[in-house]
Design an enzyme around this catalytic site. Structure first.
Site, mmCIF file in Angstrom:
data_model
loop_
_atom_site.group_PDB
_atom_site.id
_atom_site.type_symbol
_atom_site.label_atom_id
_atom_site.label_comp_id
_atom_site.label_asym_id
_atom_site.label_seq_id
_atom_site.Cartn_x
_atom_site.Cartn_y
_atom_site.Cartn_z
ATOM 1 C CE1 TYR B 140 35.631 -98.345 -3.140
ATOM 2 C CE2 TYR B 140 34.670 -100.540 -3.083
ATOM 3 C CZ TYR B 140 34.774 -99.293 -3.671
ATOM 4 O OH TYR B 140 34.019 -98.997 -4.780
ATOM 5 C CE LYS B 170 37.877 -97.171 -6.359
ATOM 6 N NZ LYS B 170 36.846 -97.893 -7.101
#
Lengths: 310, 310
Positions: B140, B170
């Site tokens: 992330y 992400k």
């Protein structure tokens, strides 16, 4: 609970780890006892404790370890401010119930650009949930790391809403004009202002402040507490200059790794170098420079052998 | 475990709270079911979930709630990256054991300026401790909030050390050139790149990416998953433009508060507005502007009434 024993010099106690990154409780307890013997209070679970790399469960266990070993609560100011409100409440409640004289509380630091209203609600929710008149909160202002700070306006609002409970601040902004503003505005009301390092110790005391909470207290405790005890003597500026020279040698590197390296080096216990990720130990080159700088200053950690866990 | 069901559109699920800041489990479950019905996967415990305001214990309880209610693990990508290594291990282990197809993992974010070596050690220590071949980690990268990012060099090193386990990323940097570099470099190896919002959904898909994980998925799920399903059709750019217009209305305000306000407004359940400190709800002025902007777009949250906890 009396706030008075929390004045003076405190240190965010280094957390020693084993090779598997678990906490070395033996070394932690030895280090805490050594600091207390040198008149340095225990601000366990601070930034320099790698405290934000520890779970709430680990912190509760370490706090219990100290108190069960006879460490007096009135020398303890554990860090209890977490990202999650529920964590801050649980840890703060435990610290108060175990008799800690105060807690040092970071603001929640994940979300950035939060409002003073949101931070006020955070502290208010913790105070209301803990609901214990023994609670004394020292606000922890360290914007270079947390990126979320404690404004003068927030302190004013908290002091008004929770007089007695809001007990003071540690200012690690590194900005003397901010510390001075806190001293001028709030110290006269009995709100204790601690400098965030010994760099500003003498200036803080000359302006009526409470002392300092300093990383370097881990390695140079006796000399720093000596300045606190004798700051009105003629040699105070010379003492301050000596403290600054030692700090400079550590500050040339990542501080936590440098302090751990120095303890490992002078105690003969290599395990002290271990850092929990995401932090890491000094490089060989950094370590060499630190050792040579400290040698040039004839700097020795007092009773270093007592810190060995071997 | 198959990674394939995690492709497409996922949303960092909003966490509803009661007036006393406890989690409203009823509303949470209703919201999760509604998202799944609209083909949006559950990236519970993301930034927009106020997840860093929740304790590990609260997250484990919510994850159990979903799974015990029959939510399939292959639609779950919980956020499990915490500041403390021990917390990340505990939460990740639980997610894998309960059958979650993947986890979305923040780097530890308190200490700033940490090295790639330190971040590598963090991920390595988690993977080694969880020691479960079912583990799939989505990294992330959200430097605007976490201030600690995931470099391309770190991804390369992790992929080499833990192929199969390091499953994707992400990218919430907001920087298309960074997402493009990840797509070009790693997607061909089967490393799934998710855009951090639907703003880059079409571009990501046209460059071979896996989909998006987007806050706005909480309020506009069907339309976003429709673009994912039909991105090769002629109207894809028009669909993207429509998604952008809706997002813009929310993005004019603090996103989490704006989405919660819209759900409260359209479901008739005021409790949905509640934010856990340090975040706070929209001001009256912000709320008025949001409502008027959404009305001008004729925007309606589908099945909003089903989200009411009343």
């Amino acid at each position: 609970m009396s706030g008075s024993k929390l004045r003076g010099v405190l240190s965010p106690v280094l957390t020693p780890f084993n090779a598997d990154y678990s906490v070395s409780e033996t070394r932690f307890l030895k280090h805490c006892k050594s600091l207390l013997e040198q008149n340095v209070g225990l601000a366990v679970f601070g930034t320099n404790s790698e405290a934000n790399s520890l779970s709430v469960e680990e912190k509760i266990r370490l706090l219990d370890l100290l108190i069960d070993a006879g460490v007096p609560g009135d020398r303890l100011m554990p860090g209890t401010g977490c990202c999650a409100l529920t964590d801050s409440i649980a840890l703060t409640r435990h610290a108060v119930q175990r008799g800690c004289a105060g807690v040092l509380m970071l603001p929640p630091f994940y979300y950035k650009g939060v409002s003073d209203e949101g931070l006020f609600r955070n502290y208010a929710a913790i105070i209301d949930a803990v609901a214990d008149e023994r609670l004394r909160i020292y606000l922890y202002h360290i914007p270079p790391v947390s990126q979320v700070g404690i404004s003068l306006a927030l302190i004013e609002r908290l002091l008004k809403a929770y007089p007695g409970t809001i007990a003071g601040v540690k200012d690690s902004s590194g900005d003397w004009s901010n510390t001075k503003a806190m001293l001028d505005t709030f110290q006269p009301e009995g709100f204790d202002v601690f400098a965030g390092s010994e760099t500003f110790l003498l200036q803080t005391l000359r302006n009526g402040g409470a002392g300092c909470i300093t990383a370097t207290g881990n390695v140079n405790p006796a000399a720093i507490s000596q300045l606190y005890a004798t700051w009105q003597q003629d040699d105070a500026d010379a003492q301050q200059a000596q403290l600054d020279a030692v700090r400079k040698a550590f500050q040339a590197h990542p501080m936590i790794a440098a302090m751990k390296h120095a303890i490992a080096w002078q105690s003969g216990d290599e395990s002290w170098k271990t850092m929990r990720p995401p932090l890491q130990e000094l490089s060989q080159e950094q370590a060499g420079k630190l050792e040579s700088d400290l040698s040039a200053l004839s700097f020795k950690i007092r009773n270093a052998a007592a810190l060995s866990g071997l």
